[in-house]
Design a protein around this motif. Structure first.
Motif, PDB file in Angstrom:
ATOM      1  N   ASP A 283      16.229   7.090 -27.304  1.00 51.70           N
ATOM      2  CA  ASP A 283      16.165   5.897 -28.272  1.00 51.70           C
ATOM      3  C   ASP A 283      17.636   5.532 -29.281  1.00 51.70           C
ATOM      4  O   ASP A 283      17.972   6.555 -29.910  1.00 51.70           O
ATOM      5  CB  ASP A 283      15.187   6.572 -29.332  1.00 51.70           C
ATOM      6  N   VAL A 284      18.174   4.594 -28.985  1.00 49.49           N
ATOM      7  CA  VAL A 284      19.356   4.250 -29.541  1.00 49.49           C
ATOM      8  C   VAL A 284      19.256   3.015 -30.091  1.00 49.49           C
ATOM      9  O   VAL A 284      18.805   2.030 -29.581  1.00 49.49           O
ATOM     10  CB  VAL A 284      20.501   4.122 -28.516  1.00 49.49           C
ATOM     11  N   ASP A 285      19.205   2.985 -31.504  1.00 45.34           N
ATOM     12  CA  ASP A 285      19.320   1.761 -32.359  1.00 45.34           C
ATOM     13  C   ASP A 285      20.200   0.453 -31.691  1.00 45.34           C
ATOM     14  O   ASP A 285      21.403   0.922 -31.557  1.00 45.34           O
ATOM     15  CB  ASP A 285      19.667   1.804 -33.590  1.00 45.34           C
ATOM     16  N   GLY A 286      19.644  -0.560 -31.267  1.00 45.66           N
ATOM     17  CA  GLY A 286      20.656  -1.750 -30.619  1.00 45.66           C
ATOM     18  C   GLY A 286      20.465  -1.458 -29.168  1.00 45.66           C
ATOM     19  O   GLY A 286      21.142  -2.526 -28.544  1.00 45.66           O
ATOM     20  N   VAL A 287      19.591  -0.536 -28.539  1.00 41.85           N
ATOM     21  CA  VAL A 287      19.616  -0.583 -27.158  1.00 41.85           C
ATOM     22  C   VAL A 287      18.264  -0.962 -26.677  1.00 41.85           C
ATOM     23  O   VAL A 287      17.297  -0.352 -27.239  1.00 41.85           O
ATOM     24  CB  VAL A 287      20.037   0.737 -26.400  1.00 41.85           C
ATOM     25  N   THR A 288      18.242  -1.627 -25.365  1.00 41.46           N
ATOM     26  CA  THR A 288      16.658  -1.800 -25.016  1.00 41.46           C
ATOM     27  C   THR A 288      16.888  -1.768 -23.622  1.00 41.46           C
ATOM     28  O   THR A 288      17.808  -1.896 -22.830  1.00 41.46           O
ATOM     29  CB  THR A 288      16.130  -3.337 -25.225  1.00 41.46           C
ATOM     30  N   TYR A 289      15.684  -1.215 -22.965  1.00 45.60           N
ATOM     31  CA  TYR A 289      15.801  -0.645 -21.554  1.00 45.60           C
ATOM     32  C   TYR A 289      14.645  -1.611 -20.840  1.00 45.60           C
ATOM     33  O   TYR A 289      13.552  -1.854 -21.341  1.00 45.60           O
ATOM     34  CB  TYR A 289      15.428   0.748 -21.357  1.00 45.60           C
ATOM     35  N   ALA A 290      15.085  -2.034 -19.650  1.00 44.79           N
ATOM     36  CA  ALA A 290      14.183  -2.741 -18.694  1.00 44.79           C
ATOM     37  C   ALA A 290      14.016  -1.526 -17.485  1.00 44.79           C
ATOM     38  O   ALA A 290      14.819  -0.782 -16.778  1.00 44.79           O
ATOM     39  CB  ALA A 290      14.796  -3.663 -17.975  1.00 44.79           C
ATOM     40  N   ARG A 291      12.568  -0.732 -17.218  1.00 41.76           N
ATOM     41  CA  ARG A 291      12.198   0.063 -16.524  1.00 41.76           C
ATOM     42  C   ARG A 291      10.710   0.227 -16.305  1.00 41.76           C
ATOM     43  O   ARG A 291       9.867  -0.374 -17.145  1.00 41.76           O
ATOM     44  CB  ARG A 291      12.754   1.589 -17.085  1.00 41.76           C
ATOM     45  N   SER A 292      10.370   0.554 -15.242  1.00 41.38           N
ATOM     46  CA  SER A 292       8.909   0.689 -14.944  1.00 41.38           C
ATOM     47  C   SER A 292       8.590   1.976 -14.203  1.00 41.38           C
ATOM     48  O   SER A 292       7.491   2.151 -13.493  1.00 41.38           O
ATOM     49  CB  SER A 292       8.218  -0.544 -14.383  1.00 41.38           C
ATOM     50  N   VAL A 293       9.393   3.002 -13.957  1.00 42.17           N
ATOM     51  CA  VAL A 293       9.312   4.096 -13.219  1.00 42.17           C
ATOM     52  C   VAL A 293       8.458   5.097 -13.620  1.00 42.17           C
ATOM     53  O   VAL A 293       8.550   5.340 -14.999  1.00 42.17           O
ATOM     54  CB  VAL A 293      10.614   4.464 -12.636  1.00 42.17           C
ATOM     55  N   ASP A 294       7.536   5.511 -13.048  1.00 43.47           N
ATOM     56  CA  ASP A 294       6.801   6.861 -13.647  1.00 43.47           C
ATOM     57  C   ASP A 294       7.305   7.972 -12.943  1.00 43.47           C
ATOM     58  O   ASP A 294       6.932   8.173 -11.699  1.00 43.47           O
ATOM     59  CB  ASP A 294       5.340   6.810 -13.100  1.00 43.47           C
ATOM     60  N   PRO A 295       7.807   8.863 -13.699  1.00 42.53           N
ATOM     61  CA  PRO A 295       8.700  10.042 -13.335  1.00 42.53           C
ATOM     62  C   PRO A 295       7.686  10.933 -12.618  1.00 42.53           C
ATOM     63  O   PRO A 295       8.030  11.976 -11.878  1.00 42.53           O
ATOM     64  CB  PRO A 295       9.427  10.704 -14.319  1.00 42.53           C
ATOM     65  N   GLU A 296       6.226  10.938 -12.890  1.00 38.32           N
ATOM     66  CA  GLU A 296       5.457  11.765 -12.367  1.00 38.32           C
ATOM     67  C   GLU A 296       4.889  11.589 -10.897  1.00 38.32           C
ATOM     68  O   GLU A 296       4.193  12.406 -10.318  1.00 38.32           O
ATOM     69  CB  GLU A 296       4.194  11.760 -13.404  1.00 38.32           C
ATOM     70  N   ARG A 297       5.383  10.241 -10.533  1.00 33.82           N
ATOM     71  CA  ARG A 297       4.878   9.999  -9.417  1.00 33.82           C
ATOM     72  C   ARG A 297       6.117   9.987  -8.281  1.00 33.82           C
ATOM     73  O   ARG A 297       7.366   9.633  -8.702  1.00 33.82           O
ATOM     74  CB  ARG A 297       4.206   8.589  -9.230  1.00 33.82           C
ATOM     75  N   PRO A 298       5.935  10.279  -6.910  1.00 32.56           N
ATOM     76  CA  PRO A 298       7.078   9.964  -6.045  1.00 32.56           C
ATOM     77  C   PRO A 298       7.541   8.552  -6.169  1.00 32.56           C
ATOM     78  O   PRO A 298       7.105   7.588  -6.229  1.00 32.56           O
ATOM     79  CB  PRO A 298       6.281  10.144  -4.834  1.00 32.56           C
ATOM     80  N   VAL A 299       8.985   8.598  -6.076  1.00 28.44           N
ATOM     81  CA  VAL A 299       9.579   7.277  -6.234  1.00 28.44           C
ATOM     82  C   VAL A 299       9.808   6.761  -4.881  1.00 28.44           C
ATOM     83  O   VAL A 299      10.209   7.348  -3.845  1.00 28.44           O
ATOM     84  CB  VAL A 299      11.055   7.479  -6.714  1.00 28.44           C
ATOM     85  N   THR A 300       9.242   5.378  -4.724  1.00 31.21           N
ATOM     86  CA  THR A 300       9.322   4.631  -3.547  1.00 31.21           C
ATOM     87  C   THR A 300       9.894   3.425  -3.768  1.00 31.21           C
ATOM     88  O   THR A 300       9.479   2.834  -4.826  1.00 31.21           O
ATOM     89  CB  THR A 300       8.048   4.788  -2.853  1.00 31.21           C
ATOM     90  N   TYR A 301      10.523   2.822  -3.008  1.00 33.99           N
ATOM     91  CA  TYR A 301      10.985   1.269  -3.142  1.00 33.99           C
ATOM     92  C   TYR A 301      11.911   0.897  -4.390  1.00 33.99           C
ATOM     93  O   TYR A 301      12.234  -0.178  -4.504  1.00 33.99           O
ATOM     94  CB  TYR A 301       9.722   0.339  -3.425  1.00 33.99           C
TER      95      TYR A 301
ATOM     96  N   ARG B 168       0.718  -1.037  -0.086  1.00 32.12           N
ATOM     97  CA  ARG B 168      -0.056  -0.082   0.122  1.00 32.12           C
ATOM     98  C   ARG B 168       0.670   1.409   0.018  1.00 32.12           C
ATOM     99  O   ARG B 168       0.502   2.483  -0.218  1.00 32.12           O
ATOM    100  CB  ARG B 168      -1.055   0.198   1.215  1.00 32.12           C
ATOM    101  N   THR B 169       2.134   1.089   0.489  1.00 32.04           N
ATOM    102  CA  THR B 169       2.924   2.144   0.557  1.00 32.04           C
ATOM    103  C   THR B 169       3.825   2.533  -0.639  1.00 32.04           C
ATOM    104  O   THR B 169       4.513   3.290  -0.843  1.00 32.04           O
ATOM    105  CB  THR B 169       4.025   2.055   1.821  1.00 32.04           C
ATOM    106  N   ASP B 170       3.589   1.617  -1.806  1.00 33.42           N
ATOM    107  CA  ASP B 170       4.474   1.806  -2.909  1.00 33.42           C
ATOM    108  C   ASP B 170       3.605   2.574  -3.978  1.00 33.42           C
ATOM    109  O   ASP B 170       2.676   2.252  -4.570  1.00 33.42           O
ATOM    110  CB  ASP B 170       4.603   0.444  -3.481  1.00 33.42           C
ATOM    111  N   THR B 171       4.085   3.887  -3.983  1.00 34.04           N
ATOM    112  CA  THR B 171       3.476   4.855  -5.043  1.00 34.04           C
ATOM    113  C   THR B 171       3.679   4.317  -6.694  1.00 34.04           C
ATOM    114  O   THR B 171       3.103   5.040  -7.339  1.00 34.04           O
ATOM    115  CB  THR B 171       4.052   6.213  -4.952  1.00 34.04           C
ATOM    116  N   GLN B 172       4.823   3.653  -6.720  1.00 35.28           N
ATOM    117  CA  GLN B 172       5.148   3.168  -8.272  1.00 35.28           C
ATOM    118  C   GLN B 172       4.498   1.762  -8.509  1.00 35.28           C
ATOM    119  O   GLN B 172       4.849   1.229  -9.669  1.00 35.28           O
ATOM    120  CB  GLN B 172       6.677   3.212  -8.143  1.00 35.28           C
ATOM    121  N   ALA B 173       3.406   1.227  -7.609  1.00 33.53           N
ATOM    122  CA  ALA B 173       3.257  -0.141  -7.953  1.00 33.53           C
ATOM    123  C   ALA B 173       1.901  -0.152  -9.242  1.00 33.53           C
ATOM    124  O   ALA B 173       1.770  -1.324  -9.611  1.00 33.53           O
ATOM    125  CB  ALA B 173       2.133  -0.511  -6.728  1.00 33.53           C
TER     126      ALA B 173
END
Length: 458
Positions: free
Chosen positions: A392-410, A33-38
């Motif tokens: 965006d770089v040809d040949g590069v992929t990212y793993a991410r799920s952070v929403d920069p519009e929300r406070p970052v927790t966890y 419940r305290t995870d703002t990025q869930a």
């Protein structure tokens, strides 16, 4: 295995939910419940179960809270990703008592792998080389072992996880500071009461992780090797595959020893056996009986490679494993889906090394934008991102799920940038372009350190 609780968060939880959907499996997301990025990993699943508490030990990493979530959600299997819960033998024992499938090793295997001392002794018994080592509690006992072994040494909490509190001690004063240190220095336990694993330090060394999958019949599927190029504050910021500067025969011997260790320990899963390579020989370090954080590197070396596209891989599955259905997404390089492989092993399917060889002519580098420890003083309230843009770089992929519009927790890691090419230098140039072009303000995450190290590889 029809209904899976995904006992993790962020990019790996999104990836797991998407893989399960491709296999026709229902999923329930675990959310503090305290995870703002869930929101991202909850949206990827079919259902949600919430847990109370604050901080990882009291939420996502709490065996008691997650077992309660298992009971409330009615799932018949649990997928842990690569968090500490993935190696928690007590948690797995609780699942076994409930008749719930754990997508990973048994509790007994994890107990053996989880003790650095017991694991080293088990490796030694089957003829795998190990460094001089000992265990001790308290200043006097630890110093007695250090005197017998000789400085320098490496000190590690015997049951530590993820590089927590690992210290190189070059003097007796270093040893005393580590043993008498803060709870944080001992990985969250009282330093004075910690059981310390003491290991001889190799001044010139290379850490090599051998990744493999083992099914319930003991069949082994090699999944490649990687080396750490940059480690800071106990965090692996940059890894590369294949391994450079190690003789091919030595690498082959490490692969064979990794398979021996996995079988001896009774591990069934996708896992990594780590070795340290010195000037003359290699030695067993430890076993991580879970999906490695670098799993996408292994995936990109399996199957027929046709080049990576630029994009955000927030966990989407791609490609095929032996006997698995194929698929595609907008960012992941073609290859094997190791999450799917884990699920198939957990439900009793076999693996075949001949069906899926590793292409070691494909060079991969992965950079990880870990949040700097100085930013984690109020964890799980990490802070806010003023800007978070990945180019965006040809040949590069990212793993991410952070929403920069929300406070970052966890958040412990903001993004992972992966590139593959025909040489290490070419892959390094791609990753450098991605990291150097990243615009991250508000939270420090090692951009400068990674960029400087990549200059050496380009």
């Amino acid at each position: 295995m029809q209904h899976i609780l995904i006992a993790n968060r962020a990019a790996i939880a999104v990836r797991a939910a998407q893989t399960c959907r491709g296999l026709g499996l229902r999923t329930t997301a675990l959310a503090a419940r305290t995870d703002t990025q869930a929101a991202a990993h909850v949206a990827a699943a079919d259902h949600e179960v919430t847990v109370e508490g604050r901080g990882l030990p009291d939420t996502y990493d709490s065996a008691a809270r997650v077992l309660d979530a298992v009971d409330r959600s009615g799932v018949d299997a649990v997928y842990p990703g690569y968090g500490s819960l993935a190696e928690n033998a007590d948690f797995v024992a609780g699942l076994e008592e409930r008749g719930v499938t754990f997508v990973g090793p048994s509790a007994a295997a994890l107990r053996l792998a989880g003790s650095k001392a017991a694991a080293a002794e088990a490796a030694r018994r089957i003829g795998v080389p190990v460094l001089p080592h000992a265990t001790g509690r308290g200043r006097d006992e630890v110093l007695a072992h250090v005197h017998a072994m000789g400085l320098p040494v490496v000190l590690k909490p015997e049951f530590g996880y993820g590089g927590q509190a690992v210290r190189v001690a070059r003097t007796e004063a270093d040893v005393e500071r580590a043993v008498a240190g803060s709870p944080e220095a001992a990985g969250g336990t009282e330093a004075a009461g910690t059981s310390w694993y003491i290991e001889k330090y190799l001044p010139v060394n290379q850490v090599v992780g051998v990744t493999l999958a083992v099914d319930h019949d003991g069949n082994v599927l090699p999944l490649g090797e990687r080396e750490s190029l940059l480690v800071a504050d106990g965090l692996k910021l940059l890894e590369a595959s294949p391994v450079a500067g190690v003789d091919a025969q030595v690498l082959e011997a490490m692969r064979a020893d990794a398979a021996l260790v996995a079988r001896e320990f009774g591990l069934t899963n996708v896992m990594t056996v780590e070795f340290i390579v010195g000037p003359d020989r290699y030695y067993f370090l430890e076993v991580n009986g879970r999906l490695p954080l670098a799993y996408r590197m292994s995936e990109s070396q399996l199957g027929t490679y046709s080049g990576a596209r630029s994009g955000t891989d927030s966990g989407a599955r791609s490609g095929a494993v032996p006997g698995a259905r194929s698929g595609a997404d907008s960012g992941t390089p073609p290859g094997a889906d190791l999450v799917e492989l884990q699920l198939r092993i957990a439900r009793g399917e076999s693996v075949s090394a001949a069906a899926h060889p590793v292409d070691r002519t494909r060079h991969c580098l992965e950079a990880r934008l870990f949040v700097h420890p100085q930013e984690l003083a109020d964890f799980p309230d990490v802070g806010t991102l003023d800007r978070f843009e990945l180019p965006d770089v040809d040949g590069v992929t990212y793993a991410r799920s952070v929403d920069p519009e929300r406070p970052v927790t966890y958040e412990l890691i903001l993004a992972q940038a992966l590139a593959a090419d025909t040489s290490r230098a070419a892959a390094a140039r791609l990753v450098r372009k991605a990291v150097d072009g990243a615009r991250v303000t508000g939270l420090r995450c090692y951009v400068e350190e990674i960029t400087w190290r990549l200059d050496d590889e380009c």
